[in-house]
Design an enzyme around this catalytic site. Structure first.
Site, PDB file in Angstrom:
ATOM      1  CE1 TYR A  68      -3.584   2.502   0.664  1.00 37.18           C
ATOM      2  CE2 TYR A  68      -2.209   3.199   2.707  1.00 37.18           C
ATOM      3  CZ  TYR A  68      -3.275   3.467   1.643  1.00 37.18           C
ATOM      4  OH  TYR A  68      -4.134   4.596   1.633  1.00 37.18           O
TER       5      TYR A  68
ATOM      6  CG  ASP B  11       5.716   3.860   0.750  1.00 31.22           C
ATOM      7  OD1 ASP B  11       6.199   4.648   1.998  1.00 31.22           O
ATOM      8  OD2 ASP B  11       4.620   3.890   0.312  1.00 31.22           O
TER       9      ASP B  11
ATOM     10  CE  LYS C 177       0.956   4.470   8.580  1.00 32.90           C
ATOM     11  NZ  LYS C 177       0.980   4.153   7.078  1.00 32.90           N
TER      12      LYS C 177
HETATM   13  C1  LIG Z   1       0.345   4.777   5.605  1.00 29.50           C
HETATM   14  C2  LIG Z   1       1.014   4.616   4.355  1.00 29.50           C
HETATM   15  C3  LIG Z   1       0.897   5.475   3.392  1.00 29.50           C
HETATM   16  C4  LIG Z   1      -0.104   6.469   3.434  1.00 29.50           C
HETATM   17  O1  LIG Z   1       0.278   7.586   4.418  1.00 29.50           O
HETATM   18  P1  LIG Z   1      -0.849   8.481   4.905  1.00 29.50           P
HETATM   19  O2  LIG Z   1      -0.130   9.424   5.936  1.00 29.50           O
HETATM   20  O3  LIG Z   1      -1.841   7.457   5.562  1.00 29.50           O
HETATM   21  O4  LIG Z   1      -1.279   9.210   3.758  1.00 29.50           O
HETATM   22  C5  LIG Z   1       1.896   5.110   2.222  1.00 29.50           C
HETATM   23  N1  LIG Z   1       2.703   4.001   2.225  1.00 29.50           N
HETATM   24  C6  LIG Z   1       2.827   3.310   3.347  1.00 29.50           C
HETATM   25  C7  LIG Z   1       3.933   2.205   3.257  1.00 29.50           C
HETATM   26  C8  LIG Z   1       2.032   3.569   4.535  1.00 29.50           C
HETATM   27  O5  LIG Z   1       1.971   2.363   5.547  1.00 29.50           O
END
Ligand SMILES: *Cc1c(COP(=O)(O)O)cnc(C)c1O
Length: 456
Positions: free
Chosen positions: A169, A264, A292
């Site tokens: 994701y 990511d 995060k």
């Molecule tokens: C949570 C997450 C996102 C999105 O971040 P948001 O702050 O919710 O927009 C993108 N990539 C990864 C791997 C994530 O865990």
């Protein structure tokens, strides 16, 4: 109802983590009323879909406060929290250092739309302690960070297509809400309404841990692929731990093809170590994204790379990206306070050891009783999967049938004061505020709950 009434009358602060044999059901009256009200305002009653508890029993709990490893809901129920706001709270809730720094900075105003020293300070903490990056740009969410990283990769390479993995994701931007089509290497199909087919056509979706699919994609779309984006520690669809060799393979094949490798690290960054998965595996990506943990519980995202690649970003270069609240001083303050704690010596060693002990004792208990359950873990991330497979490295390998067991476990744990994210595909997080004594209690609660759900 009865339990919590009893607790209130006895002046108990709602500690229902202690196990006992009687059947219990937490009161959700106030949460339920708030949820009804919320449904009149928000689609599904929530501002982010997974919060709606669609994959587990009951209505969502409305949270009133958090402190340390605990959460309290509107009905006064107290929980040990393993969701930790989906990852940001590596120091637990309401950490005094973070709170105090935020309050101090807030005294001077909340936003200026002009540079502040706080941005330098947070960037310095990050860049000076991470050998994989030289320059960084702050955004306000992980989604924005990833979306911008993709644009940067396209701008740098002059190519349009990207490869992403099924089971990773990357936020909710158009090019990334794409799932696998049929066949080994295909154009993706949109996984959300409202995304033009033409956008999805630029995203190639392949299974994780499959070298052949990647090689095939590079053959089919020679000189067209701008970037491969991966969660180097895929933690949004279970915990699909990859072998280091596979990540190295991605590093090599991207280099050979003039394609950029994007890690990511919105979850893994500052989680498995200060340098995230890049440091954990010692693999140099071309672009890294953060979110995060970086904001200490306030909205911050970031993308980072070499000075050369970052020189393509506006106003230095031609790739445009901006944000009214980017580098917001209050959010920077929270990030500075939190990351300063993480840089203290021994921080990760202690946190990771605690998680390992926790995960291993659950595994030992389940194995001794022959329960079909595996606990996967890395750093302070863990995932309880109802499977007998020793390794799960792609979305296909996940036992979907096990999700019913998760649902049962989730209900029984909530009723005993343990809060897990409301889906069996979500990982759990342990924070430095989860002390050994609480973890011991939770372990015993989990054992009791496993006995119940595996007897059914
Ligand atoms: C949570 C997450 C996102 C999105 O971040 P948001 O702050 O919710 O927009 C993108 N990539 C990864 C791997 C994530 O865990």
């Amino acid at each position: 109802m009865f339990d919590s009434l009893k607790n209130m009358l006895s002046g108990n602060d709602g500690d229902n983590t202690v196990s006992n044999k009687e059947k219990r059901e937490i009161v959700r009256e106030k949460s339920a009323a708030l949820y009804e009200k919320a449904k009149t305002f928000f689609p599904g009653g929530v501002n982010s879909p997974v919060r709606a508890f669609k994959s587990v029993y009951g209505t969502p709990l409305f949270i009133e406060k958090g402190d340390g490893c605990f959460l309290w809901d509107a009905d006064g129920n107290k929980f040990v929290d393993f969701c930790c706001s989906w990852g940001p709270l590596i120091l637990g809730h309401n950490h005094p250092k973070v709170r105090e720094k935020v309050i101090e900075v807030m005294q001077n105003g909340m936003s200026f739309g002009a540079p502040t020293a706080l941005e330098n300070e947070l960037a310095g903490l990050i860049v000076n302690n991470n050998k994989y990056i030289e320059k960084i740009r702050f955004t306000s969410s992980g989604t924005e960070a990833v979306m911008s990283a993709i644009r940067l990769a396209r701008g740098v390479t002059g190519r349009d297509k990207i490869i992403k993995f099924e089971g990773c994701y990357h936020g909710h931007s158009d090019s990334l809400l794409v799932k696998a089509g049929s066949g080994l290497v295909t154009f993706g199909e949109t996984s959300s309404a409202g995304i033009p087919k033409a956008f999805a056509n630029e995203t190639i979706v392949v299974p994780l841990n499959d070298r052949e699919a990647i090689s095939e994609a590079f053959k089919t779309f020679e000189s067209q692929i701008a970037a491969i984006i991966i969660e180097p520690i895929p933690a949004n669809n279970g915990l699909l731990l990859q072998d280091r060799e596979y990540l190295e393979f991605l590093r090599n094949i991207t280099k050979e093809n003039g394609t950029l490798l994007i890690f990511d690290e919105v979850i893994s960054g500052f989680r498995v170590g200060f340098e995230g998965a890049a440091g954990y595996y010692d693999i140099q990506p071309d672009i890294v994204t953060y979110g995060k943990i970086i904001g200490g519980g306030l909205p911050v995202g970031a993308y980072a790379s070499s000075s050369e690649i970052m020189s393509h970003i506006s106003p230095d270069g031609g790739v445009y990206q901006a944000g009214t609240l980017s580098g917001n001083p209050v959010a920077m303050a929270a990030g500075i306070a939190q990351l300063s704690e993480l840089l203290k010596s021994g921080f990760y060693k202690e946190l990771n050891a605690k998680t390992q002990e926790f995960a291993e004792s659950i595994q030992r208990y389940a194995s001794a009783k022959n329960y079909k359950l595996k606990v996967f873990k890395i750093g302070s991330i863990f995932w309880i999967s109802f499977t007998d497979k020793d390794k799960i490295q792609s979305a296909h390998d996940i036992d979907a049938g096990g999700m019913d067991k998760f649902k049962e476990m989730h209900k029984e744990l909530l009723n005993r004061g343990v809060y897990f994210g409301p889906s069996g595909y979500e990982v759990g997080f342990i924070s430095s505020a989860h002390n050994k004594m609480e973890l011991e209690k939770v372990k015993r609660t989990i054992f009791e709950v496993l006995d119940i759900i595996f007897k059914k």
